[in-house]
Scaffold this motif. Structure first.
Motif, short mmCIF file in Angstrom:
data_model
loop_
_atom_site.label_atom_id
_atom_site.label_comp_id
_atom_site.label_asym_id
_atom_site.label_seq_id
_atom_site.Cartn_x
_atom_site.Cartn_y
_atom_site.Cartn_z
N SER A 43 0.83 -1.21 0.00
CA SER A 43 0.00 0.00 0.00
C SER A 43 0.86 1.26 0.00
N GLN A 44 2.03 1.20 0.65
CA GLN A 44 2.97 2.33 0.59
C GLN A 44 3.44 2.54 -0.84
N ILE A 45 3.84 1.47 -1.48
CA ILE A 45 4.34 1.55 -2.86
C ILE A 45 3.28 2.14 -3.78
N ASN A 46 2.05 1.68 -3.60
CA ASN A 46 0.95 2.12 -4.47
C ASN A 46 0.36 3.46 -4.06
N GLY A 47 0.71 3.96 -2.89
CA GLY A 47 0.19 5.24 -2.43
C GLY A 47 -1.28 5.19 -2.04
N CYS A 48 -1.70 4.12 -1.40
CA CYS A 48 -3.10 3.96 -1.02
C CYS A 48 -3.32 4.31 0.45
N ASP A 53 -3.95 3.08 6.22
CA ASP A 53 -4.62 3.35 7.48
C ASP A 53 -5.23 2.06 8.05
N MET A 54 -5.96 1.35 7.24
CA MET A 54 -6.63 0.14 7.69
C MET A 54 -5.64 -0.91 8.20
N HIS A 55 -4.60 -1.17 7.42
CA HIS A 55 -3.71 -2.27 7.77
C HIS A 55 -2.71 -1.91 8.87
N LEU A 125 -0.77 -14.72 -4.34
CA LEU A 125 -2.19 -14.37 -4.29
C LEU A 125 -2.44 -13.26 -3.27
N ALA A 126 -1.81 -13.34 -2.10
CA ALA A 126 -1.99 -12.31 -1.07
C ALA A 126 -1.47 -10.95 -1.57
N ILE A 127 -0.33 -10.94 -2.21
CA ILE A 127 0.25 -9.70 -2.74
C ILE A 127 -0.64 -9.13 -3.84
N ASN A 128 -1.11 -9.99 -4.72
CA ASN A 128 -1.99 -9.51 -5.79
C ASN A 128 -3.32 -9.00 -5.24
N THR A 129 -3.81 -9.61 -4.18
CA THR A 129 -5.07 -9.18 -3.60
C THR A 129 -4.95 -7.77 -3.03
N TRP A 133 -6.96 -4.36 -4.11
CA TRP A 133 -7.66 -3.47 -3.19
C TRP A 133 -7.14 -2.04 -3.35
N ASN A 134 -5.82 -1.88 -3.44
CA ASN A 134 -5.23 -0.54 -3.61
C ASN A 134 -5.75 0.13 -4.87
N ARG A 135 -5.81 -0.61 -5.93
CA ARG A 135 -6.24 -0.03 -7.21
C ARG A 135 -7.72 0.35 -7.18
N ILE A 136 -8.52 -0.45 -6.51
CA ILE A 136 -9.94 -0.09 -6.34
C ILE A 136 -10.06 1.18 -5.50
N ALA A 137 -9.36 1.21 -4.36
CA ALA A 137 -9.46 2.35 -3.46
C ALA A 137 -8.99 3.64 -4.12
N ILE A 138 -7.86 3.59 -4.79
CA ILE A 138 -7.31 4.79 -5.43
C ILE A 138 -8.21 5.24 -6.58
N SER A 139 -8.65 4.31 -7.39
CA SER A 139 -9.47 4.64 -8.57
C SER A 139 -10.83 5.21 -8.21
N THR A 140 -11.36 4.84 -7.04
CA THR A 140 -12.68 5.34 -6.64
C THR A 140 -12.59 6.48 -5.62
#
Length: 148
Positions: A43-48, A53-55, A125-129, A133-140
């Motif tokens: 999430s740090q890398i992706n800027g989410c 905050d959640m994790h 799978l965990a990393i991709n998941t 989530w990051n991409r959904i959160a950032i995009s919305t």
């Protein structure tokens, strides 16, 4: 940042599919501290902000991991993290940034010193998941507290 829309309400089937992936990955990973560290680092890398905050809060529920959270972005520079944690954080970074170098053979070999082939797939799978989530959160336009 402002919430563009609630993706959960807009597409409940997509949310359920993501939750199924999350539940599968979360159920397979035994080390919950390492699982949360990976989620935070990705999430740090992706800027989410939403997922950071959640994790971070989820990790703090598992114990006093404030130093881990504070120093996670510089994990390779501090002796706080175990060798196993460092290897998996490096792997999480490589998978998240897969187009840059892929997963080099030397890294694959290091990961396999700590994990079985089955666990290797579980971690992918965990990393991709969390990347999903990051991409959904950032995009919305999600941000901490946006659903409160």
């Amino acid at each position: 940042m402002s919430l563009r829309f609630n993706y959960r309400a807009a597409n409940e089937q997509a949310f359920r599919a993501m939750m199924a992936m999350e539940q599968h990955a979360g159920g397979r990973i035994q080390d919950k501290v390492l699982y949360e560290l990976v989620k935070i680092r990705v999430s740090q890398i992706n800027g989410c902000a939403f997922c950071l905050d959640m994790h971070a809060k989820d990790l703090m529920k598992l114990g006093d991991y404030a130093d881990h959270i504070l120093l996670l972005s510089v994990w390779h520079e501090v002796p706080l993290f175990t060798e196993k944690e460092k290897v998996l954080l490096e792997f999480a970074e490589a998978v998240t940034l897969i187009s840059q170098e892929g997963v080099p053979v030397a890294l694959y070999d290091k990961v396999m010193e700590h994990f079985s082939q089955e666990e290797y797939v579980d971690w992918i799978l965990a990393i991709n998941t969390i990347n999903n989530w990051n991409r959904i959160a950032i995009s919305t336009g999600m941000y901490p507290g946006c659903f409160n």
